[in-house]
Design a protein around this motif. Structure first.
Motif, mmCIF file in Angstrom:
data_model
loop_
_atom_site.group_PDB
_atom_site.id
_atom_site.type_symbol
_atom_site.label_atom_id
_atom_site.label_comp_id
_atom_site.label_asym_id
_atom_site.label_seq_id
_atom_site.Cartn_x
_atom_site.Cartn_y
_atom_site.Cartn_z
ATOM 1 N N GLY A 27 12.311 4.386 -19.080
ATOM 2 C CA GLY A 27 10.771 3.112 -19.472
ATOM 3 C C GLY A 27 9.951 3.825 -18.699
ATOM 4 O O GLY A 27 9.778 4.946 -18.347
ATOM 5 N N ASN A 28 9.730 2.992 -18.924
ATOM 6 C CA ASN A 28 7.514 3.507 -18.124
ATOM 7 C C ASN A 28 7.361 2.664 -16.608
ATOM 8 O O ASN A 28 6.147 2.717 -16.363
ATOM 9 C CB ASN A 28 6.802 2.506 -18.899
ATOM 10 N N GLY A 29 8.707 2.792 -15.724
ATOM 11 C CA GLY A 29 7.678 2.020 -14.444
ATOM 12 C C GLY A 29 7.601 2.903 -13.632
ATOM 13 O O GLY A 29 6.331 2.841 -13.122
ATOM 14 N N PRO A 30 7.893 4.315 -13.556
ATOM 15 C CA PRO A 30 6.943 4.648 -12.619
ATOM 16 C C PRO A 30 5.894 5.300 -13.165
ATOM 17 O O PRO A 30 4.757 5.523 -12.694
ATOM 18 C CB PRO A 30 8.156 6.511 -12.658
ATOM 19 N N GLY A 52 -2.139 9.285 -10.109
ATOM 20 C CA GLY A 52 -1.252 8.322 -11.482
ATOM 21 C C GLY A 52 -2.162 7.154 -9.971
ATOM 22 O O GLY A 52 -2.116 6.540 -11.599
ATOM 23 N N ARG A 53 -1.964 7.336 -9.364
ATOM 24 C CA ARG A 53 -1.582 5.788 -8.792
ATOM 25 C C ARG A 53 -3.231 5.216 -8.090
ATOM 26 O O ARG A 53 -3.591 4.404 -8.820
ATOM 27 C CB ARG A 53 -1.328 6.055 -6.871
ATOM 28 N N ILE A 54 -4.400 6.329 -8.313
ATOM 29 C CA ILE A 54 -6.273 6.094 -8.128
ATOM 30 C C ILE A 54 -5.610 5.690 -9.542
ATOM 31 O O ILE A 54 -7.145 4.836 -9.418
ATOM 32 C CB ILE A 54 -7.056 7.406 -7.736
ATOM 33 N N LEU A 55 -5.256 5.995 -10.267
ATOM 34 C CA LEU A 55 -5.847 6.555 -11.947
ATOM 35 C C LEU A 55 -5.663 4.971 -12.081
ATOM 36 O O LEU A 55 -6.570 3.781 -13.122
ATOM 37 C CB LEU A 55 -5.326 7.004 -12.887
ATOM 38 N N VAL A 56 -4.379 4.211 -12.169
ATOM 39 C CA VAL A 56 -3.854 2.851 -12.420
ATOM 40 C C VAL A 56 -4.585 1.733 -11.835
ATOM 41 O O VAL A 56 -4.998 0.976 -12.099
ATOM 42 C CB VAL A 56 -2.284 2.923 -12.282
ATOM 43 N N PHE A 57 -5.198 2.197 -10.670
ATOM 44 C CA PHE A 57 -5.754 1.170 -9.610
ATOM 45 C C PHE A 57 -6.828 1.224 -10.433
ATOM 46 O O PHE A 57 -8.091 0.418 -10.240
ATOM 47 C CB PHE A 57 -5.971 1.801 -8.000
ATOM 48 N N SER A 86 3.533 2.017 -12.276
ATOM 49 C CA SER A 86 2.859 1.878 -10.973
ATOM 50 C C SER A 86 1.977 3.024 -10.822
ATOM 51 O O SER A 86 1.405 2.935 -9.894
ATOM 52 C CB SER A 86 3.801 2.046 -10.470
ATOM 53 N N GLY A 87 2.477 4.109 -11.239
ATOM 54 C CA GLY A 87 1.227 5.611 -10.264
ATOM 55 C C GLY A 87 2.159 6.303 -9.837
ATOM 56 O O GLY A 87 1.581 7.707 -9.510
ATOM 57 N N LYS A 88 3.476 6.463 -9.804
ATOM 58 C CA LYS A 88 4.111 7.085 -9.218
ATOM 59 C C LYS A 88 4.774 8.276 -9.897
ATOM 60 O O LYS A 88 4.813 8.974 -9.362
ATOM 61 C CB LYS A 88 5.722 6.411 -8.813
ATOM 62 N N ALA A 89 4.546 8.202 -10.767
ATOM 63 C CA ALA A 89 4.760 9.587 -12.007
ATOM 64 C C ALA A 89 3.762 10.679 -11.683
ATOM 65 O O ALA A 89 4.496 11.758 -11.907
ATOM 66 C CB ALA A 89 4.695 9.359 -13.143
ATOM 67 N N PHE A 90 3.048 10.345 -11.288
ATOM 68 C CA PHE A 90 1.414 11.724 -11.052
ATOM 69 C C PHE A 90 0.994 11.435 -9.354
ATOM 70 O O PHE A 90 0.175 11.764 -9.140
ATOM 71 C CB PHE A 90 0.557 11.242 -12.184
ATOM 72 N N GLY A 91 1.984 10.810 -8.320
ATOM 73 C CA GLY A 91 1.719 11.243 -7.112
ATOM 74 C C GLY A 91 0.421 10.038 -6.491
ATOM 75 O O GLY A 91 0.565 9.263 -7.535
#
Length: 68
Positions: A18-21, A32-37, A24-29
């Protein structure tokens, strides 16, 4: 009606499909979280800048109409 088992919905396992991580941005640390934000801020930013541009064009048309 078909019930989905609760274990099928869990996204905390690294092997889960699935695409959960990714979502949410967890896949790239932290990167990734900054990019999702930032991508989350893109929609409101486009709305606000579009409204501002619309207002500018509207005012320009009104000022041209008042000249004649």
């Amino acid at each position: 009606m078909c019930a989905i088992p609760a274990t099928a919905l869990r996204q905390d396992k690294p092997s889960s499909i699935g695409n959960g991580p990714l979502h949410s941005g967890k896949a790239f640390g932290w990167t990734g979280r900054i990019l999702v934000f930032l991508s989350g801020l893109a929609c409101p930013l486009l709305f606000v800048t579009g409204f501002i541009r619309w207002q500018q064009k509207r005012r320009a048309k009104q000022s041209l109409g008042n000249r004649f």
